[in-house]
Write a protein that holds these residues in place. Structure first.
Motif, PDB file in Angstrom:
ATOM      1  N   ILE B 152      33.766  45.751  48.710  1.00 52.45           N
ATOM      2  CA  ILE B 152      34.145  47.015  48.057  1.00 52.45           C
ATOM      3  C   ILE B 152      35.124  46.612  46.974  1.00 52.45           C
ATOM      4  O   ILE B 152      36.288  46.292  47.262  1.00 52.45           O
ATOM      5  N   GLN B 153      34.646  46.542  45.764  1.00 49.75           N
ATOM      6  CA  GLN B 153      35.440  45.919  44.710  1.00 49.75           C
ATOM      7  C   GLN B 153      36.298  46.943  43.990  1.00 49.75           C
ATOM      8  O   GLN B 153      35.805  47.789  43.255  1.00 49.75           O
ATOM      9  N   MET B 154      37.596  46.842  44.208  1.00 53.60           N
ATOM     10  CA  MET B 154      38.549  47.720  43.535  1.00 53.60           C
ATOM     11  C   MET B 154      39.125  47.026  42.301  1.00 53.60           C
ATOM     12  O   MET B 154      39.718  47.655  41.450  1.00 53.60           O
ATOM     13  N   MET B 155      38.993  45.690  42.285  1.00 51.47           N
ATOM     14  CA  MET B 155      39.536  44.957  41.149  1.00 51.47           C
ATOM     15  C   MET B 155      38.797  43.629  40.967  1.00 51.47           C
ATOM     16  O   MET B 155      38.315  43.053  41.930  1.00 51.47           O
ATOM     17  N   ASP B 156      38.696  43.182  39.739  1.00 43.86           N
ATOM     18  CA  ASP B 156      38.036  41.912  39.441  1.00 43.86           C
ATOM     19  C   ASP B 156      39.062  40.776  39.529  1.00 43.86           C
ATOM     20  O   ASP B 156      40.229  40.962  39.179  1.00 43.86           O
ATOM     21  N   ALA B 157      38.562  39.629  39.973  1.00 44.74           N
ATOM     22  CA  ALA B 157      39.462  38.476  40.107  1.00 44.74           C
ATOM     23  C   ALA B 157      39.059  37.401  39.108  1.00 44.74           C
ATOM     24  O   ALA B 157      37.928  36.930  39.104  1.00 44.74           O
TER      25      ALA B 157
END
Lengths: 450, 254
Positions: B152-157
């Protein structure tokens, strides 16, 4: 002029849909009207925003909306409400178009709208309600909503000092909006026979004010109950203004402000809906609990989450949970656990197919306590549903169920499910699955497979 | 020989989003299977005496970004100890919490939170959420394996010069634009794989436990766990991945 075209178009589409089927297309007229006039809802002429109530939150908004609407109608009030659950801007546009005159005038006492929490800012922009009830903010639909704080921020965009908020006293996130609202009214539920606790290795949550750990004395519904933060002192009130007390599961009654009401549904998550609905009726619509009480005698909830099927000599008790929502799964587990009769449990957690990409997520099951269910005389478990049945079985195994006591079926084949149900010695069957599989099972039975 | 394994569970209440407790159940079960006493310490913002070096394994679940500053302030005095810890000891950090251990968290309201800087990655909060299955190959403790899970991607790394933890076969991974999944530094795993990762992938749990045994100079347990249920789970989820519609850039084209 754009508004009138939009309104008339919505009315024509609405009438056409009604000719085909009364059950279809709850959003379409509003959707089209908003294309013609993007400010369609804003342009209705005589809406008194102090008479508009939004009911939002993760769980319980439909039931609460239905109940408020029912109580008000029973007390002779003229209302507009989106009872069919069309809770986006287009749904509200549809119902306003339907209920207005050809010139866009509305003549009602109150507007009671269930509103999707994620899209609340869009709705509020066009319809600045001065009253809002927030049922709770929980983990839910993570594929869309991510985490509860994502939704918290959406609501924060809207809440302002001109608003009256009706807040769940025992749900820490939504209660914390008291800091922004002009006026807050609290509702809650007293300890009852199905209140419960969870082991210390089940996480609680962070205090929304200081980030430290919150503690719950007990839960009335998963993640909801009297709470306190030992670090900053943030806590639920001992006795909120609107509190459901004296819950009697045998008589099916409860009291609020001393008034005895019949309890049409004795499921724990409904108690908060009763308290919230009575708070709205008194605080916003001037209908006292005494006046409201009679409406509980004939309240029928639309789209309830509990159904019973008869299959051969067996009784299948179906509980519909919300996808990716541990709280509704926990409620279902607690209901099964409270039945001390021998039982078979058919668990069909399912792949998420709301939108592309579909995905196989059952991780929310690890937030739920299965122990009381496992200790409650379960003859056999059936874990079914394609792509997730092994993970569902593994959740049970990690709670101590022997592999040999679980049938794993990597399929949603109705006949195979019924074949497993046939094998059970007990006639007491509990079923959790998504609505589509349940409907197919219902048809199977109705098709003479009894 | 010390037959007790000490597991540190960071912020179980402040950080609890996706059934992450399953990872603790899995590591405990594997430890018990190998005949150890497993102690789980819950570390929270009120914990008075915390030293990462007291533990054999540390798990940090994903959390809401709103709590990051408080958590980072708590962990900051222990930064050097963490650097020493991850040289040899296994640590698992999942989901958004990757940002806590990275250099910077860039929020979409333009504010910046400085992370612990244990690893040279930066994260950028997204405006929309992306949820999907996640399937990749990785190597841990010298063994190559497939990992299946959810994201569940809330932010890109942006992992910059750091090594990725895995190479995607399917999924969004760090940015949706590279083949990289997560990052690793020393023996620490930073992954986007959420929920009961160690339940669904017991082969990773076994390698973590093997590493713990090596660190404690205990004989590495040789009796393999029966992973047939999890292998079946992996196969059926891969079958879903292979047939489903996706709007991601295919991994081969990245």
């Amino acid at each position: 002029m754009k508004f009138y075209f939009a309104l008339w178009l919505a009315k024509i589409i609405g009438a056409a849909i009604n000719l085909v089927s009364r059950d279809r297309g709850t959003n379409l007229p509003g959707e089209k009207a908003l294309v013609v006039d993007p400010n369609f809802v804003k342009n209705f002429k005589n809406i008194d925003y102090s008479k508009v109530v939004f009911i939002t939150g993760t769980n319980g908004k439909s039931s609460t909306t239905n109940l408020v609407a029912h109580i008000l109608k029973e007390n002779g009030k003229k209302i507009i409400s989106n009872l069919e659950g069309a809770n986006l801007l287009s749904g509200i546009a549809t119902i306003l178009a339907k209920e207005s005159t050809l010139t866009g005038k509305l003549k009602v006492d109150y507007y009671i709208f269930e509103t999707d929490e994620r899209y609340l800012p869009l709705v509020y922009e066009q319809l600045p309600a001065e009253n809002m009830l927030i049922t709770n903010l929980q983990k839910d639909q993570v594929q869309r909503n991510g985490d509860p704080d994502f939704i918290y921020r959406k609501l924060k965009e809207v809440i302002n000092p001109q608003m009256t908020l009706i807040l769940n006293n025992e749900e820490p996130r939504s209660r914390s909006f008291e800091e922004i609202a002009g006026r807050s009214v609290y509702y809650g539920v007293q300890h009852h026979d199905e209140s419960f606790t969870k082991g210390s290795d089940y996480p609680t949550q962070a205090c929304p004010k200081c980030h430290h750990d919150l503690s719950f004395d007990y839960y009335n519904v998963d993640s909801i109950g009297p709470f306190y933060c030992a670090h900053c002192g943030y806590a639920s009130e001992k006795t909120p203004e609107y509190v459901v007390t004296d819950i009697n599961f045998t008589e099916k009654t409860f009291r609020l402000k001393g008034v005895k009401c019949n309890m049409p549904y004795d499921l724990p998550f409904m108690f908060y809906n009763y308290a919230g609905a009575l708070a709205i009726c008194q605080e916003i619509c001037d209908i006292s609990p005494e006046q409201a009480a009679q409406a509980f005698n004939n309240f029928k909830n639309i789209g309830g989450r509990f159904e019973v099927l008869k299959y051969k000599a067996k009784t299948i008790k179906y509980m519909r949970i919300k996808q990716e929502n541990p709280d509704t799964l926990q409620s279902a587990l607690n209901i099964m656990a409270s039945d001390q009769e021998e039982k078979m449990v058919a668990l069909g957690l399912y792949t998420l197919v709301d939108f592309v990409p579909h995905y196989a997520n059952t991780f929310y099951a690890f937030d739920c306590d299965f122990k009381p269910l496992i200790d409650s005389k379960v003859e056999r478990y059936l874990c079914f549903s394609e792509h997730v049945s092994y993970d569902t079985a593994n959740r049970l195994i990690y709670e101590g169920v022997a592999k040999a006591d679980i049938t794993i079926m990597d399929s949603d084949n109705i006949k195979e499910i019924f074949a497993e149900i046939d094998k059970a010695k007990t006639n007491n069957i509990y079923l959790i699955t998504w609505i589509s599989t349940f409907e197919k099972m219902k048809k199977f039975i109705e098709g003479g497979q009894n | 020989m010390d037959k007790t394994l000490k597991i540190g569970w960071l912020f179980p209440n402040t950080f609890s989003l996706h059934g992450d407790r399953g990872n603790i159940l899995a590591i405990r079960a594997e430890g018990v299977r190998r005949g150890y006493r497993v102690e789980i310490d819950q570390i929270n913002l009120d914990t008075k005496e915390f030293n990462p070096l007291d533990y054999d394994f540390i798990f940090c679940p994903p959390g809401e970004i709103v709590h990051f500053e408080a958590v980072i302030a708590f962990l900051k005095p222990h930064r050097e100890a963490f650097i020493t810890f991850i040289e040899n000891h296994p640590m698992l950090v999942t989901g958004t919490s990757i940002g806590v251990f990275g250099k910077k968290i860039n929020r979409n309201d333009k504010t910046i939170i400085n992370g612990l800087g244990l690893i040279g990655l930066e994260v950028n909060e997204n405006h929309a959420v992306y949820g999907d299955d996640l399937y990749y190959i990785c190597e841990y403790n010298g063994n190559k394996m497939e990992i299946i899970g959810n994201q569940i991607q809330m932010m890109d790394a942006d992992i910059n010069e750091e090594s990725p933890f895995g190479y995607l076969k399917y999924g969004y991974g760090n940015t949706g634009k590279t083949k990289f999944e997560g990052a690793k530094s020393g023996k620490a795993i930073f992954t986007n794989t959420l929920g009961p990762l160690l339940v669904c992938n017991p082969w990773l749990t076994e390698e973590i436990m093997n590493l713990i045994e090596t660190n404690k100079e205990l004989p590495v347990w040789e009796e393999k766990r029966d992973n047939s249920l999890e292998v079946n789970s992996l196969k059926t989820k891969v079958a879903l991945i292979e047939k489903k519609e996706s709007r991601l850039i295919s991994v081969d084209e990245r």
